[in-house]
Design a protein around this motif. Structure first.
Motif, PDB file in Angstrom:
ATOM      1  N   ASP A   1      -5.427  10.134  -6.489  1.00 21.65           N
ATOM      2  CA  ASP A   1      -4.678  11.337  -6.148  1.00 21.65           C
ATOM      3  C   ASP A   1      -5.619  12.519  -6.007  1.00 21.65           C
ATOM      4  OD1 ASP A   1      -1.660  10.561  -6.473  1.00 21.65           O
ATOM      5  OD2 ASP A   1      -2.678   9.695  -8.203  1.00 21.65           O
TER       6      ASP A   1
ATOM      7  N   LEU B   1      -3.136   7.818  -2.601  1.00 14.93           N
ATOM      8  CA  LEU B   1      -3.226   6.479  -2.025  1.00 14.93           C
ATOM      9  C   LEU B   1      -3.187   5.483  -3.168  1.00 14.93           C
ATOM     10  CD1 LEU B   1      -3.746   4.720   0.512  1.00 14.93           C
ATOM     11  CD2 LEU B   1      -6.188   4.979   0.060  1.00 14.93           C
TER      12      LEU B   1
ATOM     13  N   ASN C   1      -4.242   3.837  -8.345  1.00 16.05           N
ATOM     14  CA  ASN C   1      -3.939   5.002  -7.525  1.00 16.05           C
ATOM     15  C   ASN C   1      -5.090   5.985  -7.509  1.00 16.05           C
ATOM     16  OD1 ASN C   1      -0.823   4.684  -7.051  1.00 16.05           O
ATOM     17  ND2 ASN C   1      -1.139   4.266  -9.222  1.00 16.05           N
TER      18      ASN C   1
ATOM     19  N   ALA D   1       0.864  -1.181   0.000  1.00 18.64           N
ATOM     20  CA  ALA D   1       0.000   0.000   0.000  1.00 18.64           C
ATOM     21  C   ALA D   1       0.898   1.227   0.000  1.00 18.64           C
ATOM     22  CB  ALA D   1      -0.905   0.006   1.223  1.00 18.64           C
ATOM     23  N   GLN D   2       0.577   2.209  -0.847  1.00 13.52           N
ATOM     24  CA  GLN D   2       1.418   3.386  -0.986  1.00 13.52           C
ATOM     25  C   GLN D   2       0.662   4.648  -0.568  1.00 13.52           C
ATOM     26  OE1 GLN D   2       2.675   3.022  -5.126  1.00 13.52           O
ATOM     27  NE2 GLN D   2       4.596   2.095  -4.452  1.00 13.52           N
ATOM     28  N   PHE D   3       1.373   5.502   0.160  1.00 12.06           N
ATOM     29  CA  PHE D   3       0.820   6.774   0.620  1.00 12.06           C
ATOM     30  C   PHE D   3       1.724   7.888   0.097  1.00 12.06           C
ATOM     31  CE2 PHE D   3      -0.091   3.403   3.597  1.00 12.06           C
ATOM     32  CZ  PHE D   3      -1.459   3.522   3.793  1.00 12.06           C
TER      33      PHE D   3
END
Length: 197
Positions: free
Chosen positions: A167, A150, A165, A112-114
């Motif tokens: 944004d 996210l 994603n 998971a990317q923040f």
């Protein structure tokens, strides 16, 4: 032989071999392209149906310093045209962002990317004109705004990853050349692929 030595060293330290592979993949420079839909939340006149949603393009380039953190630059573009026969309006959004990405591993290949950072945003608005009215031309407004994002990333090969994603940022606009600035929300949802060098 090198792979066998890495596996044996991992076992000797009590660490899984997958952890070494993930760390190796994480320390990389990458570039990715993402296509989706973007929305510039412009207000519409009463009794007028309009949906300023159109295709969005996001290009990301960055470098992962370790499995958790990366530095990233982004380019984002939305070109939205909407309206009816007697009411047409268009907005073009272009943003250049600089920020950081934190990756939370969910498995050896999924994370998971923040995202968070700042962006130089430009919004070009072509105001609506009625029949017989003269168009004031394109009104360009520039601003610097924070952005957040996210995402979910899947490393499916040594050099390739796929992601989805979302944004979110803000942009300023003017309805006329002399009107005050007003802030609008810009959001993008998309899926893309990245190459890891």
């Amino acid at each position: 032989m090198k792979t066998i030595r890495i596996v044996l060293a991992g076992l000797a330290l009590g660490l899984p071999a997958a952890g070494f592979a993930q760390a190796d993949l994480a320390a990389a420079t990458y570039i990715g392209v993402e296509i989706g839909n973007g929305k510039v939340s412009l207000s519409c006149p009463a009794n007028t149906r309009c949906s300023p949603v159109d295709t969005s393009l996001v290009v990301r380039a960055g470098h992962r310093f370790n499995p958790a953190w990366a530095f990233e630059v982004t380019y984002a573009h939305i070109d939205a045209d909407f309206g009816l026969l007697t009411y047409n309006r268009s907005a073009e959004f272009v943003g250049f962002g600089v920020g950081a990405v934190y990756t939370l591993p969910l498995s050896s290949s999924v994370g998971a990317q923040f995202r968070f950072g700042g962006a130089s945003n430009e919004l070009k608005l072509q105001p609506a004109v009625g029949l017989g009215q003269t168009s004031p031309g394109t009104i360009t407004t520039r601003s610097v705004k924070p952005y957040v994002g996210l995402g979910l990333s899947w490393q499916f090969a040594r050099h390739w990853s796929a992601s989805v994603n979302a944004d979110l940022t803000r942009a300023d606009l003017r309805d006329s050349p002399t009107s005050a600035k007003q802030a609008v929300t810009v959001r993008m949802l998309g899926a893309g692929i990245a190459f890891n060098f």
